[in-house]
Structure formats: C-alpha cells, structure tokens
Design an enzyme around this catalytic site. Structure first.
Site, short mmCIF file in Angstrom:
data_model
loop_
_atom_site.label_atom_id
_atom_site.label_comp_id
_atom_site.label_asym_id
_atom_site.label_seq_id
_atom_site.Cartn_x
_atom_site.Cartn_y
_atom_site.Cartn_z
N ASP A 182 1.05 -0.96 7.19
CA ASP A 182 2.48 -1.22 7.36
C ASP A 182 3.22 -0.63 6.16
O ASP A 182 2.60 -0.18 5.20
CB ASP A 182 2.73 -2.74 7.46
CG ASP A 182 2.32 -3.50 6.20
OD1 ASP A 182 1.78 -2.88 5.27
OD2 ASP A 182 2.55 -4.72 6.16
N ASP B 132 7.35 -4.60 7.10
CA ASP B 132 7.57 -5.96 6.61
C ASP B 132 8.81 -5.88 5.73
O ASP B 132 8.81 -5.12 4.76
CB ASP B 132 6.38 -6.42 5.76
CG ASP B 132 5.29 -7.06 6.60
OD1 ASP B 132 5.48 -7.19 7.83
OD2 ASP B 132 4.25 -7.43 6.03
N SER C 33 0.83 -1.21 0.00
CA SER C 33 0.00 0.00 0.00
C SER C 33 0.86 1.26 0.00
O SER C 33 0.47 2.29 -0.55
CB SER C 33 -0.96 0.01 1.18
OG SER C 33 -0.26 -0.19 2.38
N ASP D 299 5.66 -2.01 3.36
CA ASP D 299 6.27 -3.21 2.80
C ASP D 299 7.54 -2.74 2.10
O ASP D 299 7.48 -1.98 1.13
CB ASP D 299 5.30 -3.89 1.83
CG ASP D 299 4.03 -4.31 2.54
OD1 ASP D 299 4.09 -5.28 3.30
OD2 ASP D 299 3.00 -3.61 2.38
N LYS E 193 -10.81 -0.14 -0.25
CA LYS E 193 -10.20 -0.77 0.93
C LYS E 193 -10.97 -0.39 2.19
O LYS E 193 -11.20 -1.22 3.07
CB LYS E 193 -8.75 -0.30 1.08
CG LYS E 193 -7.76 -1.22 0.40
CD LYS E 193 -6.37 -0.71 0.54
CE LYS E 193 -5.56 -1.56 1.46
NZ LYS E 193 -4.11 -1.33 1.32
N TYR F 227 -12.08 -7.70 4.43
CA TYR F 227 -10.65 -7.43 4.21
C TYR F 227 -9.83 -8.28 5.17
O TYR F 227 -10.06 -8.26 6.37
CB TYR F 227 -10.34 -5.94 4.44
CG TYR F 227 -8.94 -5.56 4.00
CD1 TYR F 227 -8.66 -5.36 2.66
CD2 TYR F 227 -7.91 -5.41 4.93
CE1 TYR F 227 -7.39 -5.02 2.23
CE2 TYR F 227 -6.63 -5.06 4.51
CZ TYR F 227 -6.38 -4.87 3.15
OH TYR F 227 -5.11 -4.55 2.74
N1 LIG Z 1 -1.94 -13.16 -1.49
C1 LIG Z 1 -0.96 -12.56 -2.16
N2 LIG Z 1 -0.65 -12.94 -3.42
C2 LIG Z 1 0.33 -12.30 -4.10
N3 LIG Z 1 1.05 -11.26 -3.60
C3 LIG Z 1 0.80 -10.85 -2.37
C4 LIG Z 1 -0.22 -11.47 -1.57
N4 LIG Z 1 -0.26 -10.85 -0.38
C5 LIG Z 1 0.67 -9.89 -0.42
N5 LIG Z 1 1.32 -9.88 -1.61
C6 LIG Z 1 2.37 -8.92 -2.01
O1 LIG Z 1 2.82 -8.22 -0.86
C7 LIG Z 1 2.45 -6.84 -0.93
C8 LIG Z 1 2.09 -6.31 0.44
O2 LIG Z 1 1.04 -7.06 1.00
P1 LIG Z 1 0.15 -6.48 2.21
O3 LIG Z 1 -0.62 -7.63 2.73
O4 LIG Z 1 0.97 -5.69 3.15
O5 LIG Z 1 -0.88 -5.58 1.41
P2 LIG Z 1 -1.01 -4.02 1.24
O6 LIG Z 1 -1.53 -3.76 -0.15
O7 LIG Z 1 0.26 -3.35 1.60
O8 LIG Z 1 -2.18 -3.66 2.23
P3 LIG Z 1 -2.12 -3.12 3.75
O9 LIG Z 1 -2.36 -1.64 3.65
O10 LIG Z 1 -3.25 -3.85 4.41
O11 LIG Z 1 -0.77 -3.48 4.30
C9 LIG Z 1 1.33 -6.79 -1.96
O12 LIG Z 1 1.25 -5.53 -2.59
C10 LIG Z 1 1.74 -7.88 -2.93
O13 LIG Z 1 2.68 -7.40 -3.84
MG LIG Z 2 1.18 -3.57 3.44
MG LIG Z 3 2.69 -6.28 4.60
#
Ligand SMILES: Nc1ncnc2c1ncn2[C@@H]1O[C@H](COP(=O)(O)OP(=O)(O)OP(=O)(O)O)[C@@H](O)[C@H]1O
Ligand SMILES: [Mg+2]
Ligand SMILES: [Mg+2]
Length: 523
Positions: A112, A167, A101, A114, A228, A237
């Site tokens: 978080d 992460d 995100s 990433d 979201k 979610y």
């Molecule tokens: N189920 C999945 N399949 C493929 N890629 C994934 C999956 N889950 C996470 N990823 C990869 O890791 C990244 C970070 O995942 P995360 O779960 O932190 O989602 P996010 O879009 O950052 O949402 P949030 O704001 O909830 O953290 C995603 O953008 C994707 O590239």
């Molecule tokens: Mg994230």
């Molecule tokens: Mg994450």
C-alpha cells in the site's frame, strides 16, 4: 572509478566479516565470492518482482501528486465553508507526506502507500476529514473501495486510487498554511497538537529517523526488501496475525546496517540472521540510545521489544504471542543455519526463501471461513475479524499449547458468496483437545462489540492437512530449484555478470567496467 557499495571492501576487506565467516582463504577470493552472493541475491529480488519497474514508480508518483492536489483543494473548500477571512483562501493549504514501505523506498506492486494527510488547525478530523474529504475522494473516478477506519489507534481512510491501496491518516497542525514538505521534527509545527495528530505524525517521524540513522540508504533498502520477502515466504509477516509488520523489520534491518556500515548485501543478510537468531529476547532492539527509556509495566513487555527511533521512543506495537515468538525464533535460527556458510560452493539463496511447508509441518489446521454478501462488505468484515485475531490465537494456544497462524488468505472459488479462508497450523494428534464450535462461540463473543458494518459470516472447523486447498498443500515445492545466478568456482569459467537479466540498478551493487572486474583469485 566508482565501486558503489563495495568500495570499502575492495580497498580493505571488512575484518569482522572475514572472522565471522571463519574462512582461511585469501581475502580476495572471499571478497569475490561475497560479491557474487550479493549479486545473485539482487538478481533474485528482480526476478521475484521485488524491485518496482519504472512504470510502477511513475504510477505511484502520479497518484501521490493527484492526492496532494485534492488535499489542497479540500483545504480551500473547508476555508470557504467555515467562512474564514478571504485572505486565508490564498494561504491556507495542506499536503501529503508518504511513509511506510513507500516512504522507505522498499515497496513492491503489492504494497500500500501510507500517506499522511496534513491539514491546518481549522480542518477537523470528524467533519472535514471523515466527511468532506471523504466525499471529495469518493466522487473521483480514480477512487474505489473507500472506507473510514475511525476506531483504530491511528484513525484513517482506506481506499484504492488508480488501483493502488492507500492508507490515509490525518494530522492537524496549529497553522494555516502547511509547507509541501513540512518538517515533522520542527518544534514550531509540533506545538499544541492533539493526541491523534501526534500518533499519526509518529509514523512519518519514525521512518525519517530510520533513513537518517542508516549509513547507506540503498543497501538498507536492499536488505529490508530481502528480509520482508523472507518473512512473507516463511509465514512470519503480518502484525495482526502475531508476526512482524513492516516497521519491525525496518528497525531490525536498520540495526544491522548501522552496526556494519561497510558490509555487503550478502554479509548483512548473514549478520541479520546471526544477530537475531541468537538475540537474548526480550532484551529490546534499540536503534538510537536515549537517556530516558520509556517505562513499560512487566505485564506489557513484548516478547520481542523493538523501539521506535524517534521521541517519545515508544516500542513498536506488537501482537507477538508465545507461539508466534517460537515460530519467529525458529525461522531466525533456520536463516542463521542456512546463511552461516554462505561461501560454500553449493550455497543457494532459493532455500532460504522457500515457502514455509505448512502441509508437511502440521497434521491439523483450524479453518476460519469468512464470507459476506459482497466484496466491499467482505473487506470490512475480514478487516474487523483480523484486528481481533489475537484473542483467537491466544485461546488456541491455551487449549493446544501451540498454534501457527498462517497469514496467507485463501479463497474458495466454488462457494456461493465472496469469501476469505485462513488455515492455522495446530500440533498434530491434539484434535481431542479442541471443540471447534466452542472456540467459534468464544471468538464470536469476544468480537461482538464495536463493529459497525454489516456482520458477515464466520465458521470455524478443524481439518486435516490433506483437506487443505492444493495451493496450500504444495506451496513449498520449488518449481525452480536452480539458483538464479550460478556460483562461480575459482577455477571454472566465470558467468558473465552482464547477463541479459541484469537490471540497470544492479550496477550499484557491482564494480563498474572501468574498475578491476573482480580482484583475481589469490590476490
Ligand atoms: N505496530 C506498529 N507500531 C508502530 N508503528 C507502526 C506499527 N504499524 C505500522 N506503524 C507505522 O505505520 C507505517 C506503515 O505501516 P504498514 O503496516 O503499512 O507497514 P509498511 O512498512 O508500509 O509495510 P507494507 O509494505 O506491508 O505496507 C509504518 O512504517 C509505521 O511508521
Ligand atoms: Mg504500508
Ligand atoms: Mg499501511
């Protein structure tokens, strides 16, 4: 003169949208109302704290800059420790690439970061990343709650940096020096990389592809933020609980933006619910057509397949089950019903985003009480249990036919130990079909392999809706039922769009002062 995202619609209304709305009024009236809907939605996002403040942005940028410096220092340390030639000390480097995100520009204060750590070929994951870098990070005053998640599909370190959750997976490229903004699509860097590196890089590659494929990044970000928020409010979610993760919603939102390049924010939300409410699942959602489709055995086909838009074009990993599929579809259809007549005068965005009324919807709940001696242990224990939740969900489905795993985590402040509680909705009147002790025994057996932390406690019980914490019982009751931006009737006085609540960034979503304010009614 600049019209921002409405430019196309000001010069000629997007014809498919007029058709979708089925309105026979003058396009200018529709356009004006549509803009007001977009503006009120944006206003709501700001009121809900979905758009980060300048300080929040700065805090995150500083954290990433500091992390980058730590990674460069780490690479130099490893170069020295490995006794590599002195000239390497000058050139060897690593970097941080953000994705998720944060990388998509849709984070809020709860998200978080990433951050992918990219290092040179000689810095190994087992020793240099999980030990040397771990120790360097753990010794920093900014870092807390650090732990290694080695057994995940994408192994990573998880910690807080200046209070922000990070992460941090690792990618090891076959070079000595990593450019700060290394191109993750450049075949030169992708040569001979190991499997873990490939999986770690795929997150960054997927995100960059999404941003590349959408016609307008700002409007895509606004759509994704709204979707979201909706998914969180409606309890759909959370990838580990069988619902959507950020990546799924990012691809679905990008799919809509890609197909409707000149539609406004409100139109895209309407189209999102219409498209996916009526989507012929399990037909996959594909953002980028490819010649070769990945082969998926019949028993592995997801309920809602969503393809990643970068090679090898795999499907996003999904934990969706029969029950969660049903819940998501019902919520998509609800969204469609609520938004399809978006231009009617009493339309109110707040209804779309109302919290899901668990206590009103279900009579019975399975209560999952997790506790541990201290907060750190609890974090590891809850993380482990959550990663195994799917098997509990499937078991409950088998016994009762349906289960709605509310992703919200509750805390019993009267309990003696730190704890987290989940309440999952069950069909009313089926309590005779479930023996909580037997289910608990089954679940404990199914998770009893591989956990390396200190085992916490878990207690399963079945409770009635009136035994839920007050917060859960009344979560659906709206405090503020007034729309945050009143809809303007053609003949009534217009609300001043320069309200004191209007954020600076909202200007992107409105015509500027030197543009005609709104096209007048009837043209
Ligand atoms: N189920 C999945 N399949 C493929 N890629 C994934 C999956 N889950 C996470 N990823 C990869 O890791 C990244 C970070 O995942 P995360 O779960 O932190 O989602 P996010 O879009 O950052 O949402 P949030 O704001 O909830 O953290 C995603 O953008 C994707 O590239
Ligand atoms: Mg994230
Ligand atoms: Mg994450």
């Amino acid at each position: 003169m600049e019209f921002g995202i409405f430019e196309n619609q000001l010069s000629h209304l997007n014809p498919p949208f007029t058709r979708i709305l089925g309105f026979r009024r003058s396009p200018d009236v529709i356009l004006r109302m549509e803009m007001e809907r977009s503006m009120s939605l944006f206003q709501m996002m700001v009121n809900e704290g979905l758009v980060p403040s300048a300080e929040e942005e700065m805090k995150r940028r500083n954290a990433i800059d500091k992390l980058k410096k730590i990674v460069v220092e780490w690479v130099k340390t490893v170069t020295y420790q490995r006794g590599l030639p002195k000239k390497y000390l000058k050139f060897a480097s690593g970097t941080i690439l953000t994705y998720g995100s944060y990388g998509l520009g849709v984070y809020n204060s709860e998200s978080d970061i990433d951050a992918l750590c990219v290092g040179p070929y000689f810095a190994t994951i087992a020793e240099d990343f999980f030990i040397v870098l771990h120790n360097m990070l753990a010794s920093r005053p900014e870092v807390s709650e650090i732990h290694c998640v080695k057994d995940a599909k994408v192994p990573l370190m998880r910690f807080k940096f200046d209070g922000i959750s990070i992460d941090l997976p690792y990618a090891r490229l076959k070079v000595i020096s990593i450019p700060e903004n290394v191109d993750v699509f450049n075949p030169f860097f992708l040569k001979n990389i190991d499997d873990t590196t490939w999986k770690s890089l795929s997150g960054v590659r997927a995100n960059r592809s999404i941003l590349h494929l959408v016609p307008n990044i700002e409007i895509f970000q606004a759509v994704l933020r709204c979707i979201k928020f909706w998914a969180k409010r409606r309890g759909v979610y959370g990838n580990l609980l069988g619902f959507f993760g950020g990546i799924h919603l990012a691809v679905l939102s990008a799919f809509i933006c890609q197909r409707h390049p000149s539609a406004s924010l409100s139109a895209l939300i309407l189209l999102f619910f219409k498209t996916f409410g009526l989507w012929p699942w399990p037909t996959p959602v594909i953002l980028q057509e490819t010649i070769a489709r990945p082969f998926i055995p019949a028993d592995k086909v997801s309920w809602m397949p969503i393809q990643l838009p970068c090679s090898p074009y795999e499907f996003c990993h999904s934990n969706i089950t029969r029950s969660t599929f049903y819940k998501i579809r019902t919520e998509f259809l609800r969204g469609h019903m609520l938004t399809k007549d978006m231009l009617r005068p009493d339309f109110d965005w707040n209804i779309l985003f109302e919290p899901f009324p668990y206590a009103r919807r279900y009579g019975l709940f399975v209560k999952i009480f997790l506790s541990a001696c201290d907060k750190d242990e609890l974090g590891d224990w809850v993380g482990w249990i959550k990663s195994r939740f799917r098997s509990l969900l499937v078991k409950l489905e088998e016994l009762l036919g349906f289960c709605d795993p509310n992703p919200t985590e509750y805390v019993d402040t009267d309990a003696s130990e730190p704890n987290v509680i989940f309440y999952w909705g069950l069909p009313t009147g089926r309590s005779d079909l479930i023996d909580a002790d037997l289910v608990e025994e089954y679940f404990l057996k199914s998770i009893d392999n591989g956990y390396q932390g200190a085992t916490g406690k878990m207690k399963l019980s079945v409770v009635k809706a009136n035994q839920l914490p007050k917060k859960a019982q009344f979560a659906f009751e709206r405090k503020n039922t007034k729309p945050c931006w009143r809809v303007v009737d053609d003949n009534r006085k217009k609300t001043n769009p320069q309200s004191k609540y209007k954020p600076h960034c909202a200007d992107k979503y409105l015509p500027t002062n030197d543009s005609p304010e709104y096209p007048s009614a009837g043209g």
